[in-house]
Design a protein around this motif. Structure first.
Motif, short mmCIF file in Angstrom:
data_model
loop_
_atom_site.label_atom_id
_atom_site.label_comp_id
_atom_site.label_asym_id
_atom_site.label_seq_id
_atom_site.Cartn_x
_atom_site.Cartn_y
_atom_site.Cartn_z
N LYS A 119 40.25 63.91 48.76
CA LYS A 119 39.66 64.84 47.79
C LYS A 119 39.42 66.21 48.43
O LYS A 119 39.86 67.24 47.92
CB LYS A 119 38.34 64.26 47.25
N THR A 120 38.70 66.21 49.54
CA THR A 120 38.41 67.47 50.22
C THR A 120 39.68 68.09 50.77
O THR A 120 39.84 69.32 50.78
CB THR A 120 37.40 67.24 51.36
N LEU A 149 29.45 73.95 49.42
CA LEU A 149 29.70 72.70 50.12
C LEU A 149 28.46 71.83 50.16
O LEU A 149 27.33 72.28 49.93
CB LEU A 149 30.17 72.99 51.54
N GLN A 150 28.69 70.56 50.51
CA GLN A 150 27.59 69.63 50.69
C GLN A 150 26.72 70.06 51.86
O GLN A 150 25.49 70.02 51.79
CB GLN A 150 28.14 68.22 50.93
N ASP A 151 27.36 70.47 52.95
CA ASP A 151 26.64 70.94 54.13
C ASP A 151 26.39 72.43 53.97
O ASP A 151 27.30 73.25 54.13
CB ASP A 151 27.45 70.66 55.40
N THR A 152 25.15 72.77 53.65
CA THR A 152 24.82 74.18 53.42
C THR A 152 24.79 74.93 54.75
O THR A 152 24.42 74.37 55.79
CB THR A 152 23.45 74.30 52.74
N TRP A 153 25.18 76.18 54.71
CA TRP A 153 25.16 77.02 55.90
C TRP A 153 24.40 78.30 55.59
O TRP A 153 24.77 79.07 54.72
CB TRP A 153 26.58 77.38 56.34
N GLU A 190 30.66 68.17 46.45
CA GLU A 190 29.50 67.28 46.52
C GLU A 190 28.22 68.07 46.75
O GLU A 190 27.41 67.76 47.63
CB GLU A 190 29.69 66.24 47.62
N ALA A 191 28.03 69.11 45.96
CA ALA A 191 26.91 70.03 46.16
C ALA A 191 25.56 69.41 45.81
O ALA A 191 24.52 69.97 46.14
CB ALA A 191 27.12 71.29 45.33
N ILE A 250 35.55 70.31 41.20
CA ILE A 250 34.30 69.65 41.57
C ILE A 250 34.64 68.33 42.26
O ILE A 250 35.31 67.47 41.67
CB ILE A 250 33.40 69.38 40.36
N ILE A 251 34.20 68.20 43.51
CA ILE A 251 34.33 66.92 44.21
C ILE A 251 32.97 66.24 44.15
O ILE A 251 31.95 66.82 44.55
CB ILE A 251 34.74 67.16 45.68
#
Length: 652
Positions: free
Chosen positions: A448-449, A489-493, A571-572, A599-600
C-alpha cells in the motif's frame, strides 16, 4: 518506510583503507583555496629558511668566543702564523691545526661587540621566523576550515540526492556519524597535520642543504636515519591502519545503537529490554575500546622507535664531529651548528611519526565520508523540453514546466521490487479521476505505502509508467511533482520551531493570516490557544508539549496550507483516540475537497465514503469498487471489514 525494511539486512559499511588514494583526494579538496595554499607555502618556506639560518649564524658566535678564549693564551703582538709555528715546534701539531683554522688575533681576547652583533642577528632571524609561522598558521586554518565547510555542504547536498533505498540499508546513527563525527575528525586531522607536514618537509630540505654545506661526510651519516625511519613508520603504520578503520566503523555502529535506544526509550522500558540494550551497548563499547587501544598503541610505537634511531645517529655525529674539530677540518661553531641541524633533521621525522596515529584516524574517517559522497544517487531529472519523435516522453528544452492542476493519476502496467529476487508489484494498472478519493486497504506488507511512494518518485519503477494529468512522472522534476502533492503520514514530523513555523513549512510564501486559516480548517486553532505562547509556542522534534493527535492536526494544517492537487493520507488516524480521530477525519474531509486523494487505512470504518476502494494483497489489486459494492461482492474486503467489526464487538 515499511516496505523496504525487510531488506535492510546487515550490510557492512566498512571498506579496505586506501591510504594513498584517500590522502590525495583529501588534498584535492584544497584546490579552490590555491592562492591561500601558495601564500601558506611561501610563509612556511620563509619561516623555515630563517629558522635554519639561525644555528649557522649562532655557530659563528661560538667561533668568536672560542677564538677569543684561545687567543688569550698567546702573548699580544705576535701573529697567528708565529703562534702556529711555535706550537708545531713544540710538537703540538693537532692544536696547531686547530689554531690555524680559527680566525683569531693573539692576545686580543673575546670580541664581545662582534658577538653581540651576531646574537642580535640571530634574534631577528628567530623573530622573523616566528611571525611568519603565526601568519602561516592563520592561513592554513582559514583554508582548512573553508574546505571542511565545503565538505559539509557536499555531504548535506548528497543526502538530498540519495534515494530512499540508501537510507533503508543504512542505520540512521551510522549516516549521522559520517556527516558529524567523521567530518569533525577529518577537520581536526587536517588542522593539526597540514601545517606541520608542510613545515616538516621544508625543514628537512633546508636542514639537509645546510648539513651538506658544512660537511658532506657528517651529512651522509645523518641521512642513514631516513630509510630506517621510513621502514619503521611503514611497517608499524600497516599494522595500525586496519585498527583505525575498525575503530571508526564501530563508532558508527555504537552511535546508531544509541540513537535507536534514545528515540525508542519508552518502548525499551515497556518491554523490559533495558538489560539487553545495555548488553548490546557494552558489546559495541568493548569492541571500540579494543580497536581504539590497538590503533593508538600500535601507531604510538612509531615515535619512540624514530627517537631511538635519531639518538643513535646523534652519537655518531657528535663523535665524528669532535674528531673533525680536533683535526682542524671543521670549526667548533660548525660542529655545534651541525649537531643542531642533525637534531632539527630528526625532529620533523619524529613529528611526522607522532602524527601517524592522527593521520591514520583522519584518513579512515575521510574514506567513510567519501564512501557516502560516492554512493549511487537517485536518477537525475530529465531535461524539460519539447517532445520529439524519438523521445515522446521527454519535454524538450524551452517548454514550460508541467503543472499539476486536475490531479488525474494513471498507473500503467507498473512493476516494482525492493529486491530483484522478490517481486512486490507486478503489472499493476489503475486509473484515478480528478477529485476522486481512493482508499487503499490490505494486510501489512501488501504494497500500500509502496504504491504512493512510487507516485511520489521516492523509488523508480522497474516496469510500466505513472502519469499525472497525462504527463509521465518520470519526466517531471521531482521538486515540481512533490510541490503539488501533500502527504500526511502516520509518523508525524515536527521540527524545532514555533507552531506557526511548523504549519508555515507547507508553503514558504504564506502569510500569517493564511497560516491561521489553515490552522482553523484543521482544528488546530481549537487547542493552540491553550498552549503557553499560543502560535508562538516552541516545539521540539519530539513535540512533548502537544499530544499525538494534536501533532497530527498540525501536520494536516501544514498540508492545508500547501494547497496540493494530490493528497496522500497514510494511516493518519491509526494512533489517536476516538475523539481526536473524529476531528482528524473532519479536517481530512475538508482537505480532500476538490483534490485527488489517496488514503491508506487499516480502520475500514474511516474510508466507507471513498469514491474507490482498492484491496491489495502481495503487491496486486485483488478487488476495487465502492464500500457497498465490495461488501456485496463478499470477497477480501468483506472479510477484512467483518473481521474488524467482529473484533470491535468482541472488545466491547
Amino acid at each position: 518506510m515499511r516496505g523496504p525494511a525487510a531488506f535492510m539486512g546487515g550490510m557492512s559499511t566498512e571498506k579496505s583503507l586506501d591510504f594513498q588514494g584517500s590522502s590525495l583526494r583529501l588534498l584535492r579538496m584544497l584546490r579552490p583555496e590555491r592562492p591561500l595554499m601558495l601564500l601558506g607555502v611561501a610563509l612556511a618556506a620563509t619561516s623555515v629558511l630563517l629558522s635554519t639560518l639561525g644555528p649557522r649564524v649562532l655557530g659563528h658566535a661560538t667561533d668568536l668566543i672560542f677564538a677569543g678564549v684561545i687567543s688569550e693564551r698567546f702573548p699580544a703582538g705576535t701573529t697567528k702564523a708565529q703562534a702556529v709555528a711555535r706550537l708545531q715546534t713544540q710538537g703540538n701539531h693537532r692544536v696547531a691545526a686547530l689554531v690555524n683554522a680559527l680566525d683569531l688575533t693573539p692576545g686580543r681576547g673575546i670580541d664581545f661587540t662582534a658577538v653581540g652583533h651576531v646574537l642580535f642577528l640571530v634574534l631577528l632571524l628567530y623573530v622573523g621566523a616566528a611571525v611568519c609561522g603565526v601568519v602561516q598558521g592563520w592561513v592554513i586554518t582559514t583554508l582548512v576550515q573553508r574546505s571542511i565547510f565545503r565538505l559539509r555542504e557536499q555531504a548535506e547536498l548528497k543526502l538530498a540526492r540519495l534515494p530512499l533505498s540508501y537510507f533503508d540499508r543504512q542505520p540512521h546513527g551510522e549516516v549521522l556519524s559520517r556527516v558529524t563525527n567523521d567530518i569533525d575528525n577529518v577537520a581536526q586531522t587536517m588542522q593539526q597535520t597540514l601545517s606541520q607536514l608542510l613545515t616538516s618537509l621544508l625543514t628537512v630540505v633546508a636542514v639537509l642543504s645546510m648539513m651538506f654545506w658544512i660537511s658532506w661526510l657528517l651529512a651522509l651519516i645523518a641521512l642513514v636515519t631516513v630509510p630506517v625511519s621510513i621502514v619503521v613508520t611503514t611497517r608499524i603504520g600497516k599494522r595500525a591502519q586496519p585498527q583505525f578503520v575498525r575503530q571508526w566503523s564501530t563508532t558508527g555502529k555504537l552511535n546508531g545503537h544509541i540513537e535507536e535506544m534514545y528515540t525508542g526509550h519508552a518502548l525499551v522500558k515497556v518491554f523490559g529490554r533495558g538489560e539487553q540494550s545495555q548488553a548490546i551497548f557494552d558489546q559495541h563499547n568493548d569492541t571500540l575500546l579494543r580497536a581504539s587501544f590497538r590503533a593508538q598503541f600500535v601507531s604510538g610505537l612509531i615515535q619512540p622507535a624514530i627517537m631511538f634511531v635519531g639518538n643513535v645517529n646523534y652519537v655518531f655525529v657528535a663523535v665524528i664531529g669532535a674528531l673533525r674539530v680536533a683535526s682542524g677540518d671543521l670549526s667548533l661553531g660548525s660542529v655545534q651548528a651541525f649537531i643542531q641541524y642533525s637534531r632539527q633533521f630528526g625532529q620533523p621525522l619524529t613529528q611526522v611519526a607522532s602524527m601517524s596515529n592522527l593521520l591514520q584516524s583522519g584518513i579512515a574517517s575521510a574514506e567513510r565520508v567519501f564512501a557516502l559522497l560516492d554512493a549511487d544517487e537517485q536518477s537525475p531529472d530529465l531535461v524539460v523540453g519539447i517532445a520529439s519523435k524519438d523521445r515522446p516522453d521527454v519535454l524538450g528544452t524551452g517548454a514550460a514546466e508541467p503543472v499539476i492542476s486536475a490531479g488525474a493519476v494513471v498507473f500503467e502496467h507498473v512493476g516494482f521490487s525492493y529486491d530483484p529476487a522478490r517481486p512486490l508489484i507486478t503489472d499493476l494498472s489503475l486509473s484515478v479521476q480528478p477529485g476522486q478519493t481512493v482508499a487503499i486497504v490490505g494486510p501489512t506488507g501488501a504494497g500500500k505505502t509502496t504504491l504512493v511512494n512510487l507516485l511520489m518518485r521516492f523509488y523508480e519503477l522497474d516496469a510500466g509508467r505513472i502519469t499525472v494529468d497525462g504527463v509521465d512522472v518520470a519526466t517531471m522534476p521531482r521538486e515540481s511533482l512533490r510541490r503539488r502533492t501533500g502527504m500526511v503520514l502516520q509518523d508525524t514530523w515536527l521540527f524545532d520551531g514555533s507552531v506557526l513555523d511548523n504549519i508555515g513549512y507547507g508553503r514558504t510564501d504564506a502569510t500569517e493570516d493564511e497560516i491561521h486559516a489553515a490552522a482553523r480548517a484543521a482544528y488546530v486553532d481549537r487547542f493552540v490557544h491553550a498552549l503557553p505562547d499560543g502560535y508562538d509556542t516552541r516545539l521540539d522534534s519530539e513535540a512533548t508539549s502537544v499530544s499525538m493527535g494534536e501533532r497530527q492536526l498540525i501536520t494536516i494544517a501544514r498540508a492545508f496550507l500547501a494547497e496540493p492537487a494530490i493528497l496522500i493520507l497514510d494511516e493518519a488516524t491509526s494512533s489517536v483516540d476516538t475523539r481526536t480521530e473524529l476531528l482528524i477525519q473532519r479536517a481530512m474531509h475538508s482537505l480532500r475537497q476538490g483534490r485527488t486523494s489517496f488514503i491508506i487505512a487499516h480502520r475500514l470504518s474511516t474510508i466507507r465514503d471513498a469514491d474507490l476502494i482498492l484491496v491489495m494483497e502481495h503487491g496486486s489489486i485483488v478487488e476495487q469498487g465502492t464500500h457497498t459494492e465490495l461488501i456485496d461482492a463478499d470477497g477480501a474486503y468483506a472479510r477484512l471489514y467483518n473481521a474488524q467489526f467482529a473484533q470491535a464487538v468482541t472488545s466491547e
